[in-house]
Design a protein around this motif. Structure first.
Motif, PDB file in Angstrom:
ATOM      1  N   PHE A  47     -11.095-106.817 -95.113  1.00 20.60           N
ATOM      2  CA  PHE A  47     -11.710-108.010 -94.553  1.00 20.60           C
ATOM      3  C   PHE A  47     -13.049-107.602 -94.355  1.00 20.60           C
ATOM      4  N   ILE A  48     -13.920-108.872 -94.454  1.00 14.24           N
ATOM      5  CA  ILE A  48     -15.383-108.945 -94.266  1.00 14.24           C
ATOM      6  C   ILE A  48     -15.667-109.783 -93.087  1.00 14.24           C
ATOM      7  N   TYR A  49     -16.478-109.517 -91.995  1.00 17.86           N
ATOM      8  CA  TYR A  49     -16.578-110.369 -90.871  1.00 17.86           C
ATOM      9  C   TYR A  49     -18.062-110.180 -90.637  1.00 17.86           C
ATOM     10  N   VAL A  50     -18.749-111.417 -90.402  1.00 19.00           N
ATOM     11  CA  VAL A  50     -20.316-111.501 -90.270  1.00 19.00           C
ATOM     12  C   VAL A  50     -20.572-112.121 -89.078  1.00 19.00           C
ATOM     13  N   CYS A  51     -21.645-111.896 -88.301  1.00 18.15           N
ATOM     14  CA  CYS A  51     -22.019-112.888 -87.177  1.00 18.15           C
ATOM     15  C   CYS A  51     -23.369-113.003 -87.321  1.00 18.15           C
ATOM     16  N   LEU A  52     -23.985-114.009 -86.957  1.00 19.59           N
ATOM     17  CA  LEU A  52     -25.328-114.335 -87.005  1.00 19.59           C
ATOM     18  C   LEU A  52     -26.000-114.441 -85.729  1.00 19.59           C
ATOM     19  N   ALA A  53     -25.179-114.020 -84.726  1.00 22.31           N
ATOM     20  CA  ALA A  53     -26.066-113.775 -83.367  1.00 22.31           C
ATOM     21  C   ALA A  53     -27.342-112.988 -83.510  1.00 22.31           C
ATOM     22  N   GLU A  54     -28.404-113.638 -82.707  1.00 24.15           N
ATOM     23  CA  GLU A  54     -29.763-112.862 -82.865  1.00 24.15           C
ATOM     24  C   GLU A  54     -29.551-111.476 -82.024  1.00 24.15           C
ATOM     25  N   GLY A  55     -28.767-111.341 -81.022  1.00 23.84           N
ATOM     26  CA  GLY A  55     -28.885-110.329 -80.259  1.00 23.84           C
ATOM     27  C   GLY A  55     -27.511-109.519 -80.523  1.00 23.84           C
ATOM     28  N   GLU A  56     -26.831-108.789 -79.408  1.00 22.01           N
ATOM     29  CA  GLU A  56     -25.595-108.041 -79.638  1.00 22.01           C
ATOM     30  C   GLU A  56     -24.596-109.116 -79.970  1.00 22.01           C
ATOM     31  N   PRO A  57     -23.611-108.828 -81.039  1.00 18.94           N
ATOM     32  CA  PRO A  57     -22.564-109.529 -81.383  1.00 18.94           C
ATOM     33  C   PRO A  57     -21.279-109.441 -80.224  1.00 18.94           C
ATOM     34  N   PRO A  58     -20.556-110.407 -80.230  1.00 15.84           N
ATOM     35  CA  PRO A  58     -19.434-110.177 -79.259  1.00 15.84           C
ATOM     36  C   PRO A  58     -18.420-109.001 -79.843  1.00 15.84           C
ATOM     37  N   GLU A  59     -18.053-108.432 -78.692  1.00 13.01           N
ATOM     38  CA  GLU A  59     -17.220-107.141 -78.906  1.00 13.01           C
ATOM     39  C   GLU A  59     -15.960-107.518 -79.938  1.00 13.01           C
ATOM     40  N   ILE A  60     -15.605-106.601 -81.095  1.00 11.59           N
ATOM     41  CA  ILE A  60     -14.570-106.900 -82.037  1.00 11.59           C
ATOM     42  C   ILE A  60     -13.883-105.631 -82.379  1.00 11.59           C
ATOM     43  N   ASP A  61     -14.427-104.645 -81.676  1.00  7.56           N
ATOM     44  CA  ASP A  61     -13.864-103.091 -82.415  1.00  7.56           C
ATOM     45  C   ASP A  61     -12.300-102.802 -82.057  1.00  7.56           C
ATOM     46  N   ASP A  62     -11.621-103.495 -81.098  1.00  8.95           N
ATOM     47  CA  ASP A  62     -10.295-103.354 -80.944  1.00  8.95           C
ATOM     48  C   ASP A  62      -9.522-104.026 -81.956  1.00  8.95           C
ATOM     49  N   TYR A  63      -9.964-104.962 -82.274  1.00  6.95           N
ATOM     50  CA  TYR A  63      -9.091-105.933 -83.072  1.00  6.95           C
ATOM     51  C   TYR A  63      -9.365-105.438 -84.636  1.00  6.95           C
ATOM     52  N   LEU A  64     -10.620-104.676 -84.633  1.00 10.55           N
ATOM     53  CA  LEU A  64     -10.860-104.106 -86.109  1.00 10.55           C
ATOM     54  C   LEU A  64      -9.826-102.989 -86.233  1.00 10.55           C
ATOM     55  N   LEU A 100     -35.514-108.099 -96.194  1.00  8.82           N
ATOM     56  CA  LEU A 100     -34.522-109.105 -95.792  1.00  8.82           C
ATOM     57  C   LEU A 100     -33.995-109.271 -94.297  1.00  8.82           C
ATOM     58  N   LYS A 101     -33.828-110.120 -93.863  1.00  6.58           N
ATOM     59  CA  LYS A 101     -33.224-110.261 -92.458  1.00  6.58           C
ATOM     60  C   LYS A 101     -31.878-109.633 -92.611  1.00  6.58           C
ATOM     61  N   PRO A 102     -31.337-108.940 -91.590  1.00  7.75           N
ATOM     62  CA  PRO A 102     -29.827-108.577 -91.622  1.00  7.75           C
ATOM     63  C   PRO A 102     -29.076-109.373 -90.710  1.00  7.75           C
ATOM     64  N   ALA A 103     -27.931-109.359 -91.276  1.00  8.12           N
ATOM     65  CA  ALA A 103     -26.915-110.147 -90.122  1.00  8.12           C
ATOM     66  C   ALA A 103     -25.826-108.936 -89.757  1.00  8.12           C
ATOM     67  N   HIS A 104     -25.219-109.185 -88.694  1.00 11.46           N
ATOM     68  CA  HIS A 104     -24.162-108.353 -88.325  1.00 11.46           C
ATOM     69  C   HIS A 104     -23.086-108.305 -89.108  1.00 11.46           C
ATOM     70  N   CYS A 105     -22.658-107.222 -89.782  1.00 13.57           N
ATOM     71  CA  CYS A 105     -21.496-107.059 -90.823  1.00 13.57           C
ATOM     72  C   CYS A 105     -20.536-105.973 -90.286  1.00 13.57           C
ATOM     73  N   GLU A 106     -19.425-106.325 -90.193  1.00 16.86           N
ATOM     74  CA  GLU A 106     -18.246-105.317 -90.189  1.00 16.86           C
ATOM     75  C   GLU A 106     -16.934-105.469 -91.024  1.00 16.86           C
ATOM     76  N   THR A 107     -16.379-104.404 -91.599  1.00 17.65           N
ATOM     77  CA  THR A 107     -15.420-104.310 -92.699  1.00 17.65           C
ATOM     78  C   THR A 107     -13.941-103.966 -91.830  1.00 17.65           C
ATOM     79  N   ALA A 108     -12.856-104.090 -92.177  1.00 17.35           N
ATOM     80  CA  ALA A 108     -11.433-103.471 -91.587  1.00 17.35           C
ATOM     81  C   ALA A 108     -10.561-103.968 -92.357  1.00 17.35           C
ATOM     82  N   GLY A 109      -9.692-103.112 -93.163  1.00 18.41           N
ATOM     83  CA  GLY A 109      -8.470-103.268 -93.634  1.00 18.41           C
ATOM     84  C   GLY A 109      -8.962-104.251 -95.187  1.00 18.41           C
TER      85      GLY A 109
END
Length: 423
Positions: A161-178, A150-159
């Motif tokens: 909450f689940i966030y997904v990004c469908l960008a083909e390359g590197e997703p936008p920076e989100i680490d500080d917010y998470l 299966l083709k993966p999508a970018h996925c991050e979790t924090a607190g």
């Protein structure tokens, strides 16, 4: 396309639309609402989907909705079906919900629990990490299963909450917010929560009108009598309208929160993400009609019922209210130039028993009414914008500064991504 979409089609091809959108956003006045086509043209809506919703991080759900290995949920991001699943290592993952055989959706239910992920069309089977396990002997001896996961999508979790990004390359920076979100959500222990109620409204309005309406309370006194029984109209602690009396009240509440180690200070990450705890009206604890708790079991390690509402903003598609006994999360899903889905979920402690610890109708009443009122406002806004008489109108820098901030973020994001698209 809907009938409204066809009536408002301004462009004959997508490249003309891209060039005009770039020019329009570069030349727009920050103090005025957007030009008409940005609210109703199907080509410009397609660009919104391609340059915002397919490239930015999106809120899609809560980790407690996939509570154990094999638990999954599905969402639609435009025409992209997405699958979120918890694997056997307890990691929440996201995949394009598209079988690598002939493209059918693998999981067709909104939620479920499985040992493996099996496409109902021809029974191709994937493990919870997306690896293809079975494709049948019909594919021949030379078929390499490792090439068809299966083709993966970018996925991050924090607190929680689940966030997904469908960008083909590197997703936008989100680490500080998470990182901040993890800290601010720690008292709630959302892994041990559950969805007590859920609703999805279909609104005949552009997604930006839905967000604009949320980003100001200028309309609240005339439209939301239930909400204003408990909600203070200040957007947050930096609201330019905040009175000395409110600031003094906030200081008293903040001192109580500090004693319990409850985070509350305003933090923001650009114009996209913001977290702040705001007190509700004196004498009220949560957003119910009488201001009293809706659930007898508090969340996580919370003891003080007077936590007000911790407001979490994530553009482009979510706003949220965290309270002592329940939390309310919102997800916006654009469907077409003039159609948007707004999903609301009410969450309580996982051990809370319906009919004993909480009453669903009481839990959701205030926001059910508010959502219906907002739908009517957004739809009437859209109908007026569709008129030949519409022209961009002025925003109030005090009452509508949140709308100005949203459209600044929107314009900057689209222009940034259009440039990367090699306009």
């Amino acid at each position: 396309m809907t009938e409204h979409d066809l009536l408002n089609m301004k462009y004959s091809n997508i490249e003309d639309a891209r060039r005009d959108m770039d020019h329009t956003l570069n030349e727009r006045s920050r103090q005025l609402s957007l030009p008409q086509a940005l609210y109703n043209d199907p080509f410009l809506f397609r660009i919104d989907m391609e340059e915002v919703f397919m490239k930015e991080w999106l809120f899609v759900g809560m980790t407690c909705e996939v509570p154990k290995p094999g638990a999954y949920m599905t969402v639609e991001i435009g025409q992209n079906p997405v699958l979120i699943v918890r694997d056997r290592d307890n990691q929440v993952r996201a995949f394009h919900n598209v079988c690598r055989h002939r493209g059918s959706r693998v999981c067709t239910a909104n939620k479920g629990l499985v040992a493996n992920l099996t496409c109902p069309y021809h029974q191709w089977t994937y493990d919870l990490k997306g690896n293809l396990l079975y494709a049948g002997t019909e594919m021949g001896d030379n078929f390499d299963k490792s090439e068809f996961g299966l083709k993966p999508a970018h996925c991050e979790t924090a607190g929680g909450f689940i966030y997904v990004c469908l960008a083909e390359g590197e997703p936008p920076e989100i680490d500080d917010y998470l990182t901040a979100l993890d800290s601010y959500m720690d008292p709630y222990d959302m892994e041990n929560a559950k969805v007590a109620a859920e609703s999805t409204l279909e609104e005949n309005a552009n997604w930006k009108l839905v967000i604009e309406n949320n980003r100001e309370c200028y309309h609240c006194s005339g439209s939301h009598p239930e909400l204003l029984r408990t909600l203070l109209e200040w957007d947050d602690t930096t609201d330019p309208r905040a009175t000395p009396e409110f600031k003094e009240y906030y200081a008293r509440q903040a001192a109580e929160w500090d004693r319990e180690g409850i985070p509350h200070k305003h933090v923001e990450f650009g114009l996209q993400n913001r977290i702040v705890r705001m007190p509700l009206k004196e004498g009220t604890a949560v957003m119910t009609m009488d201001g009293k708790p809706a659930c007898s079991k508090k969340l996580g390690r919370i003891q003080n019922q007077n936590l007000g509402s911790m407001r979490i903003l994530h553009l482009p598609n979510s706003w949220n209210h965290m309270q002592s006994d329940h939390v309310i999360v919102f997800m916006v899903q654009p469907v077409s130039a003039q159609k948007t889905l707004v999903t609301t979920k009410w969450l309580v402690h996982k051990d809370a028993v319906e009919g004993v610890d909480y009453d669903v109708s009481r839990l959701r009443y205030v926001w059910d009414q508010t959502n219906k009122q907002d739908r009517e406002l957004a739809e009437q806004n859209q109908r007026g914008i569709n008129s030949t008489a519409y022209q961009p109108g002025p925003y109030s820098e005090t009452y509508e500064f949140g709308v100005i901030n949203f459209l600044d973020w929107y314009a900057e994001t689209v222009l940034k991504n259009l440039t990367r698209h090699n306009l």
